[in-house]
Write a protein that holds these residues in place. Structure first.
Motif, PDB file in Angstrom:
ATOM      1  N   UNK A 288      22.180  51.651   4.040  1.00 27.01           N
ATOM      2  CA  UNK A 288      23.387  51.939   3.300  1.00 27.01           C
ATOM      3  C   UNK A 288      23.935  53.273   3.313  1.00 27.01           C
ATOM      4  N   UNK A 289      23.177  54.072   4.481  1.00 30.84           N
ATOM      5  CA  UNK A 289      23.484  55.346   4.269  1.00 30.84           C
ATOM      6  C   UNK A 289      22.638  56.416   3.321  1.00 30.84           C
ATOM      7  N   UNK A 290      21.537  56.001   2.786  1.00 31.11           N
ATOM      8  CA  UNK A 290      20.698  56.852   2.032  1.00 31.11           C
ATOM      9  C   UNK A 290      19.592  57.159   3.011  1.00 31.11           C
TER      10      UNK A 290
ATOM     11  N   UNK B 209      25.365  41.826  -7.260  1.00 31.28           N
ATOM     12  CA  UNK B 209      26.327  42.676  -6.187  1.00 31.28           C
ATOM     13  C   UNK B 209      26.379  44.266  -6.242  1.00 31.28           C
ATOM     14  N   UNK B 210      26.647  44.799  -7.531  1.00 27.75           N
ATOM     15  CA  UNK B 210      26.427  46.196  -7.736  1.00 27.75           C
ATOM     16  C   UNK B 210      25.130  46.632  -7.621  1.00 27.75           C
ATOM     17  N   UNK B 211      24.122  45.853  -8.101  1.00 29.62           N
ATOM     18  CA  UNK B 211      22.817  46.509  -8.069  1.00 29.62           C
ATOM     19  C   UNK B 211      22.200  46.657  -6.703  1.00 29.62           C
ATOM     20  N   UNK B 212      22.693  45.799  -5.640  1.00 24.02           N
ATOM     21  CA  UNK B 212      22.326  45.749  -4.579  1.00 24.02           C
ATOM     22  C   UNK B 212      23.136  46.955  -3.635  1.00 24.02           C
TER      23      UNK B 212
ATOM     24  N   UNK C  93      25.697  54.301 -12.950  1.00 21.13           N
ATOM     25  CA  UNK C  93      24.284  53.872 -13.477  1.00 21.13           C
ATOM     26  C   UNK C  93      24.353  53.587 -14.896  1.00 21.13           C
ATOM     27  N   UNK C  94      25.115  54.609 -15.611  1.00 20.85           N
ATOM     28  CA  UNK C  94      25.244  54.419 -17.158  1.00 20.85           C
ATOM     29  C   UNK C  94      25.895  53.173 -17.482  1.00 20.85           C
ATOM     30  N   UNK C  95      26.884  52.814 -16.957  1.00 19.51           N
ATOM     31  CA  UNK C  95      27.632  51.601 -17.291  1.00 19.51           C
ATOM     32  C   UNK C  95      26.852  50.305 -16.903  1.00 19.51           C
ATOM     33  N   UNK C  96      26.149  50.162 -15.690  1.00 19.41           N
ATOM     34  CA  UNK C  96      25.217  49.263 -15.313  1.00 19.41           C
ATOM     35  C   UNK C  96      23.982  48.906 -16.460  1.00 19.41           C
TER      36      UNK C  96
ATOM     37  N   UNK D  64      25.328  52.764  -6.822  1.00 17.36           N
ATOM     38  CA  UNK D  64      26.534  53.829  -7.243  1.00 17.36           C
ATOM     39  C   UNK D  64      27.691  52.783  -6.984  1.00 17.36           C
ATOM     40  N   UNK D  65      27.865  51.591  -6.685  1.00 15.18           N
ATOM     41  CA  UNK D  65      29.252  51.066  -6.595  1.00 15.18           C
ATOM     42  C   UNK D  65      29.603  50.950  -7.888  1.00 15.18           C
TER      43      UNK D  65
END
Length: 340
Positions: free
Chosen positions: A323-325, A255-258, A265-268, A261-262
């Motif tokens: 998604x706004x990008x 879900x976070x990957x889809x 990136x370093x944590x993911x 920046x939810x």
């Protein structure tokens, strides 16, 4: 002539008397040094993980260093040198007798019983392990790696390697079970972040624990168990933490990957790479997720599937746009690219 013989006899008696007295006092000093439980001032290394732990070649210097203040100071070498210098002029038979008696007495004095291990050595090691497992990079924790190493070295030399290994594994297993219980009550929105903290804190602790237990690893785990301490400790985290939460973690990561920046990136990257290190076969649970962080995890590109790859890229670009990008300035594109 008789007076000279009597004087010579008196000197021999006096010499023997003094020798025995000095030897006895030396043994008492050794006994107090080995069995003293009085706290001593030890060197402090406030920055964890930055001090290189002594290797096997200089373990004798660690255990016999007088500047360290450690209560496990071995005085065997100095005693042997003293005995040897005093027996230089003695006969070979008397030298052999003295060395045999001294070796036996020193062995008895240096022997560590299981009670000694339980009451003195392991409690101190356990406290140090607790500090390392719960350390915070911002906290100041005073730990003497030299002292921990000397405890481990002494236990291994006194044939308590198996007992030490079992206690270490049980201690860390208990800690990881508590970590797993704490993760169960973490809300889904914070689960990835908290899992990353638990994994990072544990791997940082191993960078300190494994080196100070290197003597046990070398002469017990590698020799008798044909394994490595770090591998065993990482498996504990896999069994007691990661495996129990992977079914919760993977959907949250997808879900976070889809939604870029939810989650940072370093944590993911840290979580996905950590899972792959623990169990590479977990990549099959979410190939698209793991391929974004682990190179060469997907099979080689096949020419017949180029159209599928292009369609996948277009779908990804559309999702980012929704998604706004923005796609950026398209005015500088060539006409051929616009028609395509």
């Amino acid at each position: 002539m008789e007076d000279m013989e009597e004087e010579s006899s008196g000197l021999n008696d006096d010499h023997n008397h003094n020798y025995c007295e000095n030897s006895a006092s030396g043994q008492v000093h050794n006994l107090r040094t080995e069995l003293s439980n009085e706290p001593q001032t030890l060197p402090v290394f406030p920055v964890l993980g930055t001090r290189e732990v002594a290797t096997q070649e200089n373990h004798a210097n660690i255990c016999s260093s007088s500047s360290s203040g450690s209560k496990f100071v071995d005085s065997d070498s100095s005693s042997v040198n003293s005995d040897t210098s005093e027996t230089d002029s003695a006969s070979p038979a008397s030298i052999a007798g003295k060395l045999t008696l001294n070796s036996a007495s020193k062995f008895l004095m240096n022997a560590m019983t299981e009670e000694d291990y339980r009451t003195t050595y392991w409690p101190n090691l356990e406290k140090a392990i607790d500090h390392l497992l719960i350390q915070n990079p911002m906290d100041h924790i005073s730990i003497s790696y030299e002292q921990i190493y000397s405890y481990v070295y002494k236990c291994v030399c006194q044939q308590h390697s198996e007992l030490l290994y079992k206690d270490l594994m049980l201690k860390i297993t208990t800690h990881l079970q508590q970590v797993s219980s704490d993760l169960q009550i973490v809300p889904p929105g914070n689960f990835i972040e908290y899992f990353n903290i638990a994994l990072t804190q544990y791997t940082d602790a191993l960078q300190c624990i494994v080196p100070v237990f290197i003597y046990m690893n070398k002469f017990y785990i590698e020799t008798k168990l044909n394994r490595h301490l770090r591998e065993d400790l990482m498996k504990l985290f896999t069994d007691h933490v990661a495996e129990k939460h992977v079914n919760t973690l993977i959907p949250l990561l997808l879900e976070a990957h889809s939604m870029p920046f939810q989650v940072r990136p370093s944590t993911m990257a840290s979580v996905v790479k950590g899972l792959y290190t623990l169990r590479p076969d977990w990549a099959h649970l979410a190939p698209a997720l793991f391929s974004g962080f682990i190179p060469q995890i997907n099979p080689p590109t096949v020419e017949s599937q180029l159209s599928d790859y292009a369609a996948h890229d277009q779908k990804l670009q559309m999702e980012l746009s929704l998604n706004g990008f923005p796609r950026g300035d398209q005015s500088r594109k060539r006409a051929s690219e616009e028609s395509a």
